[in-house]
Design a protein around this motif. Structure first.
Motif, PDB file in Angstrom:
ATOM      1  N   LYS A  63      13.150  50.045  49.033  1.00  0.00           N
ATOM      2  CA  LYS A  63      12.788  48.981  48.061  1.00  0.00           C
ATOM      3  C   LYS A  63      11.897  47.931  48.715  1.00  0.00           C
ATOM      4  CE  LYS A  63      15.066  48.944  43.995  1.00  0.00           C
ATOM      5  NZ  LYS A  63      16.204  49.886  44.026  1.00  0.00           N
ATOM      6  N   ARG A  67       7.959  46.754  48.028  1.00  0.00           N
ATOM      7  CA  ARG A  67       7.505  45.373  47.821  1.00  0.00           C
ATOM      8  C   ARG A  67       6.304  45.071  48.716  1.00  0.00           C
ATOM      9  NH1 ARG A  67      12.218  41.895  49.180  1.00  0.00           N
ATOM     10  NH2 ARG A  67      10.752  40.661  50.362  1.00  0.00           N
ATOM     11  N   ALA A  70       3.169  46.656  47.389  1.00  0.00           N
ATOM     12  CA  ALA A  70       2.598  45.897  46.268  1.00  0.00           C
ATOM     13  C   ALA A  70       1.833  44.691  46.812  1.00  0.00           C
ATOM     14  CB  ALA A  70       3.705  45.458  45.314  1.00  0.00           C
ATOM     15  N   ASP A  76       0.373  46.279  41.039  1.00  0.00           N
ATOM     16  CA  ASP A  76       1.628  45.682  40.573  1.00  0.00           C
ATOM     17  C   ASP A  76       2.816  46.608  40.826  1.00  0.00           C
ATOM     18  OD1 ASP A  76       1.598  47.488  38.503  1.00  0.00           O
ATOM     19  OD2 ASP A  76       0.533  46.123  37.155  1.00  0.00           O
ATOM     20  N   ASP A  77       4.011  46.004  40.762  1.00  0.00           N
ATOM     21  CA  ASP A  77       5.242  46.732  41.089  1.00  0.00           C
ATOM     22  C   ASP A  77       5.409  47.996  40.263  1.00  0.00           C
ATOM     23  OD1 ASP A  77       5.838  44.860  42.943  1.00  0.00           O
ATOM     24  OD2 ASP A  77       7.188  43.703  41.648  1.00  0.00           O
ATOM     25  N   ALA A  78       5.032  47.885  38.975  1.00  0.00           N
ATOM     26  CA  ALA A  78       5.238  49.027  38.080  1.00  0.00           C
ATOM     27  C   ALA A  78       4.403  50.226  38.538  1.00  0.00           C
ATOM     28  CB  ALA A  78       4.853  48.638  36.650  1.00  0.00           C
ATOM     29  N   ARG A  79       3.197  49.941  38.981  1.00  0.00           N
ATOM     30  CA  ARG A  79       2.304  51.014  39.447  1.00  0.00           C
ATOM     31  C   ARG A  79       2.913  51.702  40.687  1.00  0.00           C
ATOM     32  NH1 ARG A  79      -3.485  51.607  40.318  1.00  0.00           N
ATOM     33  NH2 ARG A  79      -3.683  53.797  40.937  1.00  0.00           N
ATOM     34  N   THR A  81       6.082  51.716  41.562  1.00  0.00           N
ATOM     35  CA  THR A  81       7.274  52.460  41.156  1.00  0.00           C
ATOM     36  C   THR A  81       6.895  53.782  40.497  1.00  0.00           C
ATOM     37  OG1 THR A  81       8.224  50.308  40.684  1.00  0.00           O
ATOM     38  CG2 THR A  81       9.517  52.207  39.995  1.00  0.00           C
ATOM     39  N   GLY A  82       5.843  53.717  39.672  1.00  0.00           N
ATOM     40  CA  GLY A  82       5.358  54.928  39.005  1.00  0.00           C
ATOM     41  C   GLY A  82       4.944  55.985  40.024  1.00  0.00           C
ATOM     42  N   TRP A  84       5.920  56.258  43.062  1.00  0.00           N
ATOM     43  CA  TRP A  84       7.126  56.668  43.780  1.00  0.00           C
ATOM     44  C   TRP A  84       7.873  57.752  43.006  1.00  0.00           C
ATOM     45  CZ3 TRP A  84      10.084  57.805  47.451  1.00  0.00           C
ATOM     46  CH2 TRP A  84      11.448  57.580  47.482  1.00  0.00           C
ATOM     47  N   LYS A  85       7.965  57.543  41.679  1.00  0.00           N
ATOM     48  CA  LYS A  85       8.649  58.544  40.848  1.00  0.00           C
ATOM     49  C   LYS A  85       7.875  59.852  40.855  1.00  0.00           C
ATOM     50  CE  LYS A  85      11.521  55.861  37.835  1.00  0.00           C
ATOM     51  NZ  LYS A  85      11.215  54.741  36.938  1.00  0.00           N
TER      52      LYS A  85
END
Ligand code: AMP
Length: 589
Positions: A63, A67, A70, A76-79, A81-82, A84-85
């Motif tokens: 995590k 951070r 980013a 941004d965080d969402a990108r 996380t995306g 990463w998934k």
């Protein structure tokens, strides 16, 4: 040296699955590496900054790294996380994020090996208040200067997942081929096994050549890689190989390598982790038991149930990794006993090249046994009958079997061979169902359990002979309330002598008429000379015992004592499960 050169090789290594090719690639890299960078390249290739035993971990939380990514890239965080998934590998996420970054650095200097190493070292060493923030800043700075490919490996190092597939022994091969010849591989491996430090081996090889390795000796507070054992199925085979041998109890616990000086004691696990803080009672025990100014010894740590005096499953202490207060509580509740079995260093003398008999003498001379520190039980023999009897004793004491050791054997660090041969319980089977057992006796409680019972003697029902035959001592799984209600609850069934329908070799403090049934969960069924359930069915004179029994909390008041699990059922479970275990093992083999 430029870090990009190292990364080139990593990418090629990652692309191959052939060990020989990997070795060749590493040799190329090591040849090009200037002397000052060599140990760093070796550590980084293992995904670390120090040898394992130093206990200095990079291991940042995923995590947190996300951070940083980013922050360092402006995505941004969402990108993040995306990504990463999608990828499931934070290294690849870093690679992609850095190449897509918003703010490219205005000017960046190419990363060198020593700069990467220094940064990672600083990250690993940060601790205490505010350290997380400082780690974030350091990593962010490093990634700011990294190319996408470099970022991939930096991030993998930082989270402790290099994914290169390079085993330590491949690095040993490569070091031998680079600085000596492949024929010298054994000497390089030995230096590694003694020092547990590939960086050090590389340093010495580069500066002094292959003969320099002779200077690498056993050293206090630097753990040596553990000697390992082979396995044989029969005692006859063992004696055929070894002749007269030392047989030791094989304790089922955690291997501990203790380094002892008058000022300091450190403990290492089999994997060379520093576990000193987890076992305050061993440290204390060794302080009282060991004589000598410098000692390295090995032993097996086994938790003992203070109520039954029996060994507990090792999981009881694996929970100790937690906070200091938990460790202190657990070390009182389930203290471990250390069974010492080898002595590797005494004063200035490295004993690893001395025969077993001499090391054993040294062990007995440096350790004065106490409650918590004992010598492993040993018997020297070449007689199969005696060995069998000794094996039974070992099982009775709660051990897994025997460890046979050749009398003239040296201590071969890191090696698995026939100088030590393990001989385990031939007969044991995992137990998945709960069973219902009848209380036939009890042992008086001590310490916190004074005034109640420490353990109950439990039996299965033999419906052919109408007898209750014992199968375990039960002391675990009772809360305080239940425990202290036991004497009252069982009062009516209490007897002064063994009731006629009870068959037991053990002599409890109190007997009970078999009336009360409890539900019990056990880890496995084993053959045991102590218990009488299904006696003689598997081996003459031995019955079936439940290993590591625990009360589930369920009183089977709905069951009469003749409704308890029968000895025939136990035998059937044993046979079934043994079959499954065997199938499982052969499927794996
Ligand atoms: P295994 O893990 O089954 O390969 O068995 C080897 C392990 O048995 C060693 O690593 C020790 O942790 C453990 N052990 C228990 N008792 C002894 C003993 N008397 N001598 C050597 N190793 C022992």
């Amino acid at each position: 040296m430029q870090f990009a050169r190292v990364v080139d090789v990593y990418e090629k290594i990652e692309a191959t699955t052939k060990r020989l090719e990997m070795t060749e690639l590493l040799v190329g890299l090591l040849r090009d590496t200037p002397r000052d960078d060599l140990d760093k390249v070796v550590y980084l290739t293992r995904g670390r900054v120090y040898p394992d035993y130093a206990g200095i971990e990079l291991g940042l939380a995923e995590k947190m790294v996300m951070r940083v990514l980013a922050h360092a890239t402006g995505l941004d965080d969402a990108r993040i996380t995306g990504l990463w998934k999608e990828k499931g590998d934070l290294g690849l996420v870093a690679q992609e994020a850095i190449s897509a970054r918003r703010q490219k650095p205005l000017e960046s200097t190419p990363l060198t090996v020593s700069k990467v190493y220094q940064h990672l070292d600083a990250i690993a060493r940060e601790s205490g208040e505010g350290s997380q923030e400082r780690k974030v800043r350091l990593l962010s700075e490093l990634l700011g200067n990294a190319t996408p490919r470099e970022a991939k490996y930096i991030v993998r190092m930082v989270i402790g997942q290099m994914r290169l597939g390079v085993a330590d022994m491949t690095i040993v091969d490569a070091l031998a081929a680079t600085f000596a010849t492949r024929a010298d591989r054994g000497r390089v491996e030995r230096a590694y096994n003694v020092s547990s430090d590939l960086g050090e081996v590389a340093r010495v090889l580069a500066s002094k050549g292959i003969d320099g390795l002779n200077e690498i000796h056993l050293k206090l507070f630097r753990p040596i890689r553990a000697m390992l054992a082979e396995r044989l199925e029969t005692l006859e085979e063992i004696f055929e190989r070894m002749g007269k041998a030392a047989l030791e109890y094989k304790y089922d616990g955690l291997r501990v390598q203790a380094h002892i000086s008058p000022k300091k004691i450190e403990l290492f696990s089999r994997h060379l982790e520093n576990i000193t803080s987890q076992f305050p009672e061993i440290v204390e025990g060794l302080r009282n038991a060991v004589r000598g100014r410098a000692v390295i010894m090995e032993g097996e740590a086994v938790p003992v149930d203070p109520n039954t005096g029996e060994f507990l499953p090792f999981q009881e202490v694996s929970r100790r990794r937690g906070r200091k207060t938990d460790v202190e509580r657990m070390s009182k509740e389930f203290p471990v006993t250390l069974f010492a079995f080898d002595c590797l260093l005494r004063g200035d003398e490295d004993l690893t090249s001395r025969p077993y008999t001499e090391r054993r003498r040294a062990l007995e001379a440096v350790i004065k046994p106490t409650d918590g520190i004992r010598h492993s039980t040993v018997r020297v023999t070449d007689d199969v009958k005696q060995a069998e009897a000794f094996f039974d004793e070992a099982l009775q004491a709660g051990c897994e079997g025997l460890m046979a050791k050749a009398l003239d054997s040296t201590y071969d660090a890191g090696a698995r061979g026939y100088k030590w041969i393990k001989f385990k319980r031939e007969y044991s089977a995992a137990l998945s169902d709960t069973i219902d057992l009848v209380i036939v006796g009890a042992f008086a409680g001590r310490g916190k359990r004074a005034g109640s019972y420490g353990a109950l003697l439990m039996a299965a029902y033999d419906d052919q002979d109408d007898l209750f035959r014992t199968t375990c001592k039960l002391g675990t799984g009772f809360d305080d309330e239940t425990l202290f209600a036991l004497p009252e609850k069982l009062k009516a069934a209490k007897r002064d002598r063994k009731p006629a329908r009870v068959d037991s070799k053990l002599e409890p403090d109190v007997w009970f008429e078999p009336t009360t049934v409890l539900e019990v969960r056990g880890a496995e069924l084993t053959v045991s000379p102590v218990h009488t359930a299904a006696r003689g069915a598997i081996r003459p004179g031995a019955g079936l015992a439940i290993r590591f029994p625990r009360f589930t909390g369920r009183w089977r008041d709905d069951k009469g004592s003749e409704d308890a699990t029968t000895t025939r059922e136990l035998l059937e479970m044993y046979r079934q499960q043994l079959k499954q275990t065997k199938k499982g093992t052969s499927a794996l083999a």
